[in-house]
Design a protein around this motif. Structure first.
Motif, PDB file in Angstrom:
ATOM      1  N   VAL A 166      43.725  83.502  40.758  1.00  0.00           N
ATOM      2  CA  VAL A 166      44.872  83.505  41.664  1.00  0.00           C
ATOM      3  C   VAL A 166      44.380  83.200  43.070  1.00  0.00           C
ATOM      4  O   VAL A 166      43.450  83.833  43.570  1.00  0.00           O
ATOM      5  CB  VAL A 166      45.599  84.865  41.644  1.00  0.00           C
ATOM      6  CG1 VAL A 166      46.732  84.879  42.655  1.00  0.00           C
ATOM      7  CG2 VAL A 166      46.115  85.171  40.250  1.00  0.00           C
ATOM      8  N   GLN A 207      43.162  85.282  34.965  1.00  0.00           N
ATOM      9  CA  GLN A 207      43.614  84.092  35.673  1.00  0.00           C
ATOM     10  C   GLN A 207      43.042  84.089  37.083  1.00  0.00           C
ATOM     11  O   GLN A 207      42.837  85.133  37.695  1.00  0.00           O
ATOM     12  CB  GLN A 207      45.140  84.050  35.750  1.00  0.00           C
ATOM     13  CG  GLN A 207      45.828  83.992  34.404  1.00  0.00           C
ATOM     14  CD  GLN A 207      47.320  83.768  34.571  1.00  0.00           C
ATOM     15  OE1 GLN A 207      47.755  83.015  35.416  1.00  0.00           O
ATOM     16  NE2 GLN A 207      48.097  84.443  33.737  1.00  0.00           N
ATOM     17  N   THR A 257      55.515  86.279  39.374  1.00  0.00           N
ATOM     18  CA  THR A 257      55.060  85.519  38.213  1.00  0.00           C
ATOM     19  C   THR A 257      54.190  86.331  37.260  1.00  0.00           C
ATOM     20  O   THR A 257      54.319  86.202  36.046  1.00  0.00           O
ATOM     21  CB  THR A 257      54.277  84.280  38.679  1.00  0.00           C
ATOM     22  OG1 THR A 257      53.181  84.693  39.517  1.00  0.00           O
ATOM     23  CG2 THR A 257      55.177  83.341  39.461  1.00  0.00           C
ATOM     24  N   LEU A 258      53.311  87.172  37.795  1.00  0.00           N
ATOM     25  CA  LEU A 258      52.388  87.928  36.944  1.00  0.00           C
ATOM     26  C   LEU A 258      52.771  89.392  36.781  1.00  0.00           C
ATOM     27  O   LEU A 258      52.197  90.098  35.962  1.00  0.00           O
ATOM     28  CB  LEU A 258      50.963  87.843  37.509  1.00  0.00           C
ATOM     29  CG  LEU A 258      50.376  86.431  37.618  1.00  0.00           C
ATOM     30  CD1 LEU A 258      48.977  86.501  38.189  1.00  0.00           C
ATOM     31  CD2 LEU A 258      50.369  85.736  36.260  1.00  0.00           C
ATOM     32  N   GLY A 259      53.727  89.878  37.577  1.00  0.00           N
ATOM     33  CA  GLY A 259      54.146  91.268  37.477  1.00  0.00           C
ATOM     34  C   GLY A 259      53.524  92.125  38.570  1.00  0.00           C
ATOM     35  O   GLY A 259      52.516  91.768  39.188  1.00  0.00           O
ATOM     36  N   VAL A 302      52.836  86.317  43.337  1.00  0.00           N
ATOM     37  CA  VAL A 302      51.994  86.977  42.336  1.00  0.00           C
ATOM     38  C   VAL A 302      52.798  88.049  41.611  1.00  0.00           C
ATOM     39  O   VAL A 302      52.763  88.156  40.382  1.00  0.00           O
ATOM     40  CB  VAL A 302      50.738  87.579  42.990  1.00  0.00           C
ATOM     41  CG1 VAL A 302      49.900  88.332  41.964  1.00  0.00           C
ATOM     42  CG2 VAL A 302      49.916  86.485  43.660  1.00  0.00           C
ATOM     43  N   ASN A 303      53.529  88.861  42.385  1.00  0.00           N
ATOM     44  CA  ASN A 303      54.377  89.885  41.762  1.00  0.00           C
ATOM     45  C   ASN A 303      55.444  89.261  40.871  1.00  0.00           C
ATOM     46  O   ASN A 303      55.720  89.736  39.773  1.00  0.00           O
ATOM     47  CB  ASN A 303      55.047  90.744  42.842  1.00  0.00           C
ATOM     48  CG  ASN A 303      54.141  91.851  43.342  1.00  0.00           C
ATOM     49  OD1 ASN A 303      53.212  92.259  42.654  1.00  0.00           O
ATOM     50  ND2 ASN A 303      54.389  92.327  44.534  1.00  0.00           N
ATOM     51  N   ALA A 358      49.807  93.218  38.252  1.00  0.00           N
ATOM     52  CA  ALA A 358      48.845  92.236  38.746  1.00  0.00           C
ATOM     53  C   ALA A 358      48.790  92.260  40.261  1.00  0.00           C
ATOM     54  O   ALA A 358      47.720  92.120  40.870  1.00  0.00           O
ATOM     55  CB  ALA A 358      49.226  90.852  38.246  1.00  0.00           C
ATOM     56  N   ILE A 390      42.654  87.843  38.213  1.00  0.00           N
ATOM     57  CA  ILE A 390      43.707  88.774  37.859  1.00  0.00           C
ATOM     58  C   ILE A 390      44.116  88.518  36.412  1.00  0.00           C
ATOM     59  O   ILE A 390      44.657  87.460  36.088  1.00  0.00           O
ATOM     60  CB  ILE A 390      44.938  88.616  38.780  1.00  0.00           C
ATOM     61  CG1 ILE A 390      44.532  88.687  40.258  1.00  0.00           C
ATOM     62  CG2 ILE A 390      45.974  89.668  38.448  1.00  0.00           C
ATOM     63  CD1 ILE A 390      44.021  90.024  40.702  1.00  0.00           C
ATOM     64  N   ARG A 391      43.812  89.464  35.551  1.00  0.00           N
ATOM     65  CA  ARG A 391      44.191  89.374  34.133  1.00  0.00           C
ATOM     66  C   ARG A 391      43.752  88.055  33.510  1.00  0.00           C
ATOM     67  O   ARG A 391      44.506  87.370  32.830  1.00  0.00           O
ATOM     68  CB  ARG A 391      45.706  89.548  33.979  1.00  0.00           C
ATOM     69  CG  ARG A 391      46.198  90.914  34.386  1.00  0.00           C
ATOM     70  CD  ARG A 391      47.684  91.051  34.186  1.00  0.00           C
ATOM     71  NE  ARG A 391      48.124  92.414  34.512  1.00  0.00           N
ATOM     72  CZ  ARG A 391      49.392  92.803  34.497  1.00  0.00           C
ATOM     73  NH1 ARG A 391      50.341  91.955  34.174  1.00  0.00           N
ATOM     74  NH2 ARG A 391      49.714  94.045  34.800  1.00  0.00           N
TER      75      ARG A 391
END
Length: 813
Positions: free
Chosen positions: A492, A490, A412-414, A409-410, A417, A487-488
């Motif tokens: 997840v 999306q 790919t989404l930052g 998650v970190n 997120a 998350i944003r």
């Protein structure tokens, strides 16, 4: 009367004019003297406030050096060769938190000091330099702590070195600030002395003027006044010893500890008048039941022994209100040593204590989720362990949670997120647990769980009766935590792995229990993730064995116990046999020659190396040894030498920013051309990680060949094969082994070969063990083969003999 004019004689009022002038002069002089006295008293009071503030600021500023040095020492330990423990991380975190707390106090006190004494450019400049230096140091410490929390031990030396680079500037800045503060305080003292001297001089000038004007008429009055002033000066000198801190409560007691005098500050703070307290004991009058018993006992024992004492205690004032005071009790003795009484001065520290409590709460809470942190969990768990020891049959359990694929998650989404996901996780845990489930709480907030750091959460359960109840709570959490996270915009998906330790297996300290719960959590991950596992002693035994392997492996890296074997990769003839001169290359495979266990296969240590962060160092050693051997073969075998060297890369290596320069150096050092080296990554690794793909593109630009290993077992597909920057596709042995009997595997292999050839890629079939498999791969137009049919992995000298044998008569190994 000589000198008397007629007018004066005639008009008696005229004789009063000189006296009126004298009176006016005296009143004017007295008014000026009074103004000077008031100004000096006001200025002295203000200077005393500033002086006391200077002492406190300089004291707190000085502690910054201690905390800075402690952070430097902890960073040096973290960057050294010794294993890093949780204690190091906690000591570093504690030094960082205390440094921040004292820094806040320094800034608050300086702000108040600037308001009292005016702007001090040199102090403000030093303060700005110190703030900048400490912010850099704090940031580097936070980075180091995140590495420790995330288990990124490979990055610790760099992060620790970054901390140490900031230590000296921070020490210099703190020392400079302290020196500037001391210089400013000295300058103010000098100014105050000059002001006092000027006031005395002015007073003497006025007295001299009065003497000239009224020498004879007021000589006697002056002498009397001088004596009165002298008496007052003596009295003021005596009172100055008591009223040195006029803003604090001052209590004078006799030898029996009965109050004989209090100052105005005492009346203002407590509400008691001097008449109400005279004859009473301060310890009884101001006593609070909420004081710490040990602190109160130490203070009482010191006073009874007629010794100095100082303590922070609660005082109960008139009306029942309580506030914190810093009480300093000193005995008063005559010249002959006889006890005359006590003087008590009490720096009202309620605001300071409130600030300290806020900082303490912040230090025990997780800033991201608001949950209690590790310190609270350890404290609560230790109390539960102690309670269970005192009360047999008392049940509790610890649930240690770690979230699967959270790092993705970190990546790919930052990280933003990832932080949002952690907050949602915390809310779900709190909402899921019933009020009686969790006891890891702070104050009256009734938090129901705690976050240790990263994606690790802990719940402490009390009143549970065995593992079944704890497992039921864990299953309820697993079901809730497995639901998708928004998350944003999306959805997840993530699941948790939970390790459980019950009171029956809670042996040792709270740290030991958390360690065992962590071990059980990893067992849950190994069992397939998204599940819970209850700890038992066999897990600890396996952990001990794993640690033994890790320690032996670290020694193996130092002592060069690792060696490389090479498995031939051959060009396939149409009938499936190796084509003449068809040694296309070799694949380098690591082995470990243990001093007591003999040759250790990779399956027994590669997993441990990955968990311990040693796989990067192993990969680097294998690359260097294999390239050096490849260069030697070119000299000894000539045209018969392998044309290509294949070396596997791990995720850790591919996530190292300096991988491409390291590979370039190894190639240049051994005189190899980039196209002679083939670096291999697994399909799942190449397809899912953006950082890995960036590293692959860097290597591709360097000119080395790239291979996709174990194709068909990962997450990519034939449709996205063209998106990967690879030159070779290696078909996994699980498909090759069943291709003769399973139509599906044969069709998949054929489709893979066709797509790869269309994209200009070379294909290699792994794990060929029979002539039938080799013939089928050749019939499907696979370029190359690798497996036991041709040769097992060989030592370097054995490979040379194999090459010579193939040159005489190509045969199956």
């Amino acid at each position: 009367m000589p000198g008397t004019s007629p007018v004066d004689a005639v008009h008696p009022a005229a004789q009063q004019r000189p006296h009126r002038r004298v009176r006016r002069s005296m009143y004017s002089a007295f008014a000026v003297i009074a103004a000077l006295a008031v100004f000096q008293a006001w200025h002295g009071h203000r200077f005393e406030q500033v002086r006391a503030g200077d002492a406190e600021i300089i004291s707190y500023a000085g502690t910054q050096r201690t905390f800075t040095q402690q952070m430097g020492r902890m960073a040096a330990l973290a960057g050294g060769e010794q294993p890093v423990t949780l204690v190091h991380a906690e000591l570093l975190g504690e030094a960082l938190d205390r440094s921040r707390a004292d820094a806040l106090l320094v800034e608050a006190l300086l702000d108040a000091q600037f308001k009292l004494s005016g702007g001090q450019p040199e102090v403000q400049a030093a303060l700005q330099v110190w703030q900048a230096a400490r912010e850099r140091l704090w940031y580097r410490c936070e980075v180091l702590l995140r590495h420790l929390d995330d288990g990124r031990l490979d990055d610790l030396p760099v992060a620790a070195a970054a901390v140490q680079r900031e230590v000296d500037p921070a020490l210099v800045a703190a020392s400079t600030l302290t020196e500037r503060l001391q210089a400013a305080a000295s300058a103010r003292s000098a100014r105050q002395l000059r002001l006092l001297e000027g006031g005395v001089a002015a007073t003497l000038m006025l007295l001299g003027l009065l003497a000239l004007l009224v020498v004879e008429p007021t000589a006697r009055a002056v002498r009397l006044q001088v004596r009165r002033l002298a008496d007052q000066a003596d009295e003021l000198s005596r009172l100055a010893l008591v009223a040195e801190r006029t803003d604090n409560m001052v209590i004078l007691s006799n030898a029996e500890r009965e109050i004989v005098w209090v100052n105005d500050a005492f009346t203002r703070l407590t509400g008691y008048t001097p008449d109400e307290v005279r004859g009473q004991r301060a310890a009884t009058l101001l006593r609070s039941e909420n004081n710490d018993a040990e602190t109160a006992r130490r203070l009482r024992d010191a006073v009874e022994a007629c010794e100095p004492a100082r303590a922070e205690v609660l005082a109960r004032v008139k009306g029942g209100r309580e506030f914190w005071i810093d009480a300093d009790v000193q005995p008063l003795r005559a010249d002959d040593g006889e006890l005359r009484g006590f003087v008590t001065v009490a720096a009202d520290i309620s605001e300071r204590r409130a600030l300290q409590e806020q900082l303490r709460h912040a230090a025990r809470s997780d800033a991201l989720t608001g949950l209690p942190n590790r310190a609270v969990v350890l404290d609560r768990l230790q109390r539960a362990i102690a309670h269970a020891r005192r009360h047999p049959g008392y049940g509790f359990a610890v649930l240690f949670m770690d979230f699967d694929r959270f790092k993705q998650v970190n990546d790919t989404l930052g990280h933003g997120a990832g932080d949002e996901m952690l907050r949602q996780i915390a809310r779900r845990i709190e909402d899921t647990l019933r009020p009686g489930d969790a006891v890891a709480r702070v104050s009256s907030r009734l938090q129901t769980a705690a976050r240790l750091g990263g994606d690790e959460f802990v719940v402490v359960l009390e009143g549970v009766h065995g593992a079944d109840e704890a497992r039921a709570v864990a299953e309820r959490l697993l079901a809730v935590l497995a639901q998708p996270y928004a998350i944003r915009g999306q959805a997840v998906q993530s699941s948790a792995s939970i390790g459980i330790v019950t009171a029956d297996h809670a042996v040792g300290s709270a740290d030991d229990v958390l360690r065992d719960a962590d071990t059980a959590m990893y067992e849950a991950k190994r069992a397939g993730r998204g599940r819970c596992v209850v700890f038992d002693s066999s897990m600890h035994e396996r952990l001990v064995r794993t640690l033994e392997v890790e320690n032996d492996l670290r020694r193996a890296l130092r002592e060069q116990e690792l060696f490389v074997v090479y498995q031939p990769v051959v060009d396939l003839a149409p009938d499936g046999t190796p084509a003449r001169g068809g040694l296309a290359g070799v694949e380098a495979l690591v082995r470990w020659h243990h001093p007591t266990r003999g040759v250790v296969p990779p399956a027994q240590f590669i997993g441990v190396a990955e968990e311990a962060g040693l796989i990067d160092a192993i990969g680097q050693q294998v690359l260097e040894m294999a390239c050096a051997q490849f260069a030697r073969w070119r000299q000894t075998l000539g045209a018969q030498a392998p044309r290509l060297l294949a070396v596997n890369l791990s995720r850790a290596q591919l996530q190292t920013p300096g991988l491409a320069p390291e590979v370039r150096w190894v190639l240049e050092h051994n005189g190899m051309q980039p196209h002679e080296l083939q670096l291999e990554v697994t399909e799942s690794l190449a397809a899912q990680d953006d950082r890995v793909q960036a590293s692959l593109r860097e290597l591709k630009r360097l000119g080395v060949r790239l291979a996709l290993d174990d194709f068909g077992t990962g997450y990519s597909s034939l449709a996205c094969l063209h998106q990967l920057p690879v030159d070779t596709v290696k078909i996994d042995r699980s498909f090759v082994g069943h291709a003769e009997t399973l139509e599906y595997h044969r069709v998949l292999i054929e489709a893979t070969i066709r797509v790869a050839q269309t994209l200009g890629m070379t294909t290699v079939a792994e794990g060929i063990e029979t002539a039938g498999q080799a013939a089928l791969m050749a019939a499907l137009h696979c370029d190359r083969g690798q497996g036991y049919l041709f040769s097992r992995p060989l030592a370097a000298e054995d490979l040379e003999r194999w090459v010579h044998a193939q040159a005489v008569e190509p045969a199956h190994a």
